[in-house]
Write a protein that holds these residues in place. Structure first.
Motif, PDB file in Angstrom:
ATOM      1  N   HIS A   1      52.190 -92.243  35.756  1.00 28.35           N
ATOM      2  CA  HIS A   1      52.759 -90.904  35.914  1.00 28.35           C
ATOM      3  C   HIS A   1      53.607 -90.750  37.162  1.00 28.35           C
ATOM      4  O   HIS A   1      54.505 -89.904  37.213  1.00 28.35           O
ATOM      5  CB  HIS A   1      51.635 -89.857  35.918  1.00 28.35           C
TER       6      HIS A   1
ATOM      7  N   THR B   1      56.268 -85.343  30.964  1.00 24.15           N
ATOM      8  CA  THR B   1      55.800 -86.697  30.674  1.00 24.15           C
ATOM      9  C   THR B   1      54.772 -87.135  31.712  1.00 24.15           C
ATOM     10  O   THR B   1      53.728 -87.704  31.382  1.00 24.15           O
ATOM     11  CB  THR B   1      56.981 -87.687  30.662  1.00 24.15           C
ATOM     12  N   ALA B   2      55.061 -86.867  32.983  1.00 18.29           N
ATOM     13  CA  ALA B   2      54.122 -87.220  34.055  1.00 18.29           C
ATOM     14  C   ALA B   2      52.795 -86.485  33.880  1.00 18.29           C
ATOM     15  O   ALA B   2      51.719 -87.073  34.078  1.00 18.29           O
ATOM     16  CB  ALA B   2      54.732 -86.891  35.408  1.00 18.29           C
TER      17      ALA B   2
ATOM     18  N   ALA C   1      60.799 -84.861  32.486  1.00 25.22           N
ATOM     19  CA  ALA C   1      60.102 -85.874  33.286  1.00 25.22           C
ATOM     20  C   ALA C   1      58.773 -85.340  33.806  1.00 25.22           C
ATOM     21  O   ALA C   1      57.753 -86.057  33.798  1.00 25.22           O
ATOM     22  CB  ALA C   1      60.986 -86.311  34.446  1.00 25.22           C
TER      23      ALA C   1
ATOM     24  N   ARG D   1      60.813 -89.091  39.453  1.00 26.36           N
ATOM     25  CA  ARG D   1      62.078 -88.884  38.756  1.00 26.36           C
ATOM     26  C   ARG D   1      62.320 -87.382  38.519  1.00 26.36           C
ATOM     27  O   ARG D   1      63.430 -86.883  38.711  1.00 26.36           O
ATOM     28  CB  ARG D   1      62.092 -89.654  37.443  1.00 26.36           C
ATOM     29  N   GLY D   2      61.267 -86.667  38.102  1.00 22.91           N
ATOM     30  CA  GLY D   2      61.399 -85.231  37.906  1.00 22.91           C
ATOM     31  C   GLY D   2      61.808 -84.517  39.182  1.00 22.91           C
ATOM     32  O   GLY D   2      62.673 -83.626  39.177  1.00 22.91           O
TER      33      GLY D   2
ATOM     34  N   ASP E   1      62.451 -99.170  36.082  1.00 22.08           N
ATOM     35  CA  ASP E   1      62.201 -98.902  34.667  1.00 22.08           C
ATOM     36  C   ASP E   1      61.746-100.143  33.916  1.00 22.08           C
ATOM     37  O   ASP E   1      60.991-100.044  32.939  1.00 22.08           O
ATOM     38  CB  ASP E   1      63.454 -98.321  34.008  1.00 22.08           C
TER      39      ASP E   1
ATOM     40  N   ASP F   1      57.441 -91.031  36.672  1.00 24.80           N
ATOM     41  CA  ASP F   1      58.013 -89.848  36.028  1.00 24.80           C
ATOM     42  C   ASP F   1      57.996 -88.643  36.959  1.00 24.80           C
ATOM     43  O   ASP F   1      58.924 -87.827  36.949  1.00 24.80           O
ATOM     44  CB  ASP F   1      57.243 -89.526  34.744  1.00 24.80           C
TER      45      ASP F   1
END
Length: 413
Positions: A366, A391-392, A388, A372-373, A357, A369
């Motif tokens: 991207h 956002t990506a 997430a 992470r998703g 981070d 994210d």
């Protein structure tokens, strides 16, 4: 008028060959690139209307040579170069069709151009950027995304590299053995980035740009013919083959992205997989392991699994741990986190992701994210996973990736 996709693919493939021919004949790297770009533009218009000529490479060289003559004539300070370039028709050996794979590496203008762009007078970053522009045909914006830097920064870097090549008077020839070894690291990195851009395009409507990945494989084969005993050259070629083998199964008929775990593995190219496995197995058995060999070994483990659930994740995790010690970086850590999640659970993978981070190289990218998703979804935290993914999706410039990420988010609503 815009050329159709067939003409565009042909022009992209021929561009570095034509640039190499002009630089070999006339020098003036920067001027030669301008001339080639104008010839490509003329071809895109004329070929779309009249059809592709019998010898497209010769046509491009002839038009580019004439334009280069005009450009050189306008530079009054270069009288000697003007005389050399005055002949409007280049020699027959420049106009002859390229034999392609049957051509020896020493005769391949594209390969010579590749080593020229990786000359030690340039900084490592400039070598890679210039080669991606001149040999890979990537735009400045695409190169900037590959380097995780602003486009303006990359444009300045490429311009400085061109000026440096021009002022140094570097000859257009294959380097001697020792020089070639010194430049090899940059050359392999360039080919790796060109392949990656071809396999997963950073922007546009298509997930893949097959002409780029195909050219990267061709050039890597040429480098291996020059250096057959180098383990990292073999490792990079193996990595490309093992990765590209999955290409037929990566998209559905509409071009939508299919993730690795959901692909129809019967569509994978078994011949390419067998060649890649043989290459990396041989390299690891006789040389010290390097980053490309380790990445190829990871790809081989994936490709050897008949079904996704058969994947040997503990072996992949062990390879990523070795890779991170040998060649640390944010992308390696990102992939390492997925392997950790598959072996030790998603929360362990998410803990590793937190270390990224604060890494400015991935800020706004991207992929962080998206991973992470994926891990949040595995952990059952669907609300955070949905956020997430969204956002990506906003951050990627690839339309197929955006649609895939949006679909993942919608599925968790």
């Amino acid at each position: 008028m815009r050329a159709d996709s067939g003409v565009e693919d042909l022009l992209r493939r021929l561009a570095p060959q034509v640039l190499g021919a002009l630089v070999r004949r006339y020098g003036h790297f920067d001027t030669a690139e301008d001339a080639v770009q104008e010839a490509l533009l003329a071809a895109a218009v004329q070929w779309a209307e009249d059809g592709v000529p019998e010898n497209p490479r010769g046509w491009l060289i002839r038009v580019a040579s004439r334009r280069m003559t005009d450009l050189l004539r306008s530079e009054q300070a270069r009288r000697r170069r003007e005389e050399t370039a005055a002949a409007l028709t280049p020699p027959d050996e420049l106009l002859a069709p390229s034999p392609g794979e049957g051509r020896t590496p020493a005769e391949d203008d594209t390969l010579t151009l590749l080593f020229l762009c990786c000359h030690p007078v340039l900084s490592p970053a400039s070598r890679i950027a210039l080669t991606l522009r001149a040999v890979g045909g990537l735009t400045t914006a695409e190169i900037a995304r590959a380097f995780l830097v602003p486009e303006a920064t990359m444009a300045q870097r490429i311009s400085r590299a061109k000026r440096r090549i021009k002022s140094s008077g570097i000859p257009f020839r294959q380097p001697a053995d020792r020089e070639r070894t010194e430049r090899l690291g940059a050359v392999l990195h360039v080919l790796y980035l060109v392949f990656n851009e071809g396999y997963t395009a950073t922007s546009g409507r298509n997930l893949q740009r097959n002409e780029l990945s195909g050219e990267a494989i061709r050039l890597t084969r040429a480098v291996r013919r020059l250096l057959p005993d180098d383990g990292e050259v073999a490792g990079l070629l193996a990595l490309m083959l093992l990765t590209d083998a999955r290409r037929p199964a990566r998209t559905d008929p509409d071009g939508a992205l299919i993730p690795l775990a959901e692909q129809d593995r019967s569509r994978w190219d078994r011949e390419a997989i067998d060649e890649g496995i043989a290459l990396v197995t041989d390299a690891l058995s006789r040389t010290l392991p390097g980053p490309y060999q380790l990445q190829a070994a990871i790809a081989a483990v994936h490709d050897e699994a008949v079904h996704a659930e058969d994947t040997d994740w503990p072996q992949i995790l062990a390879l990523y741990e070795l890779l991170e010690r040998l060649s640390p970086g944010p992308v390696v850590t990102l992939n390492h986190a997925v392997a950790v999640a598959m072996v030790d659970g998603p929360r362990a993978g998410l803990d590793l992701l937190e270390t990224l981070d604060a890494d400015g190289r991935l800020t706004g990218h991207h992929r962080l994210d998206a991973v992470r998703g994926h891990l949040l979804e595995m952990a059952g935290d669907h609300g955070a996973a949905r956020s997430a993914y969204r956002t990506a999706a906003r951050r990627t410039m690839s339309i197929p990736e955006r649609r895939y990420l949006q679909a993942r988010a919608a599925r968790l609503t």
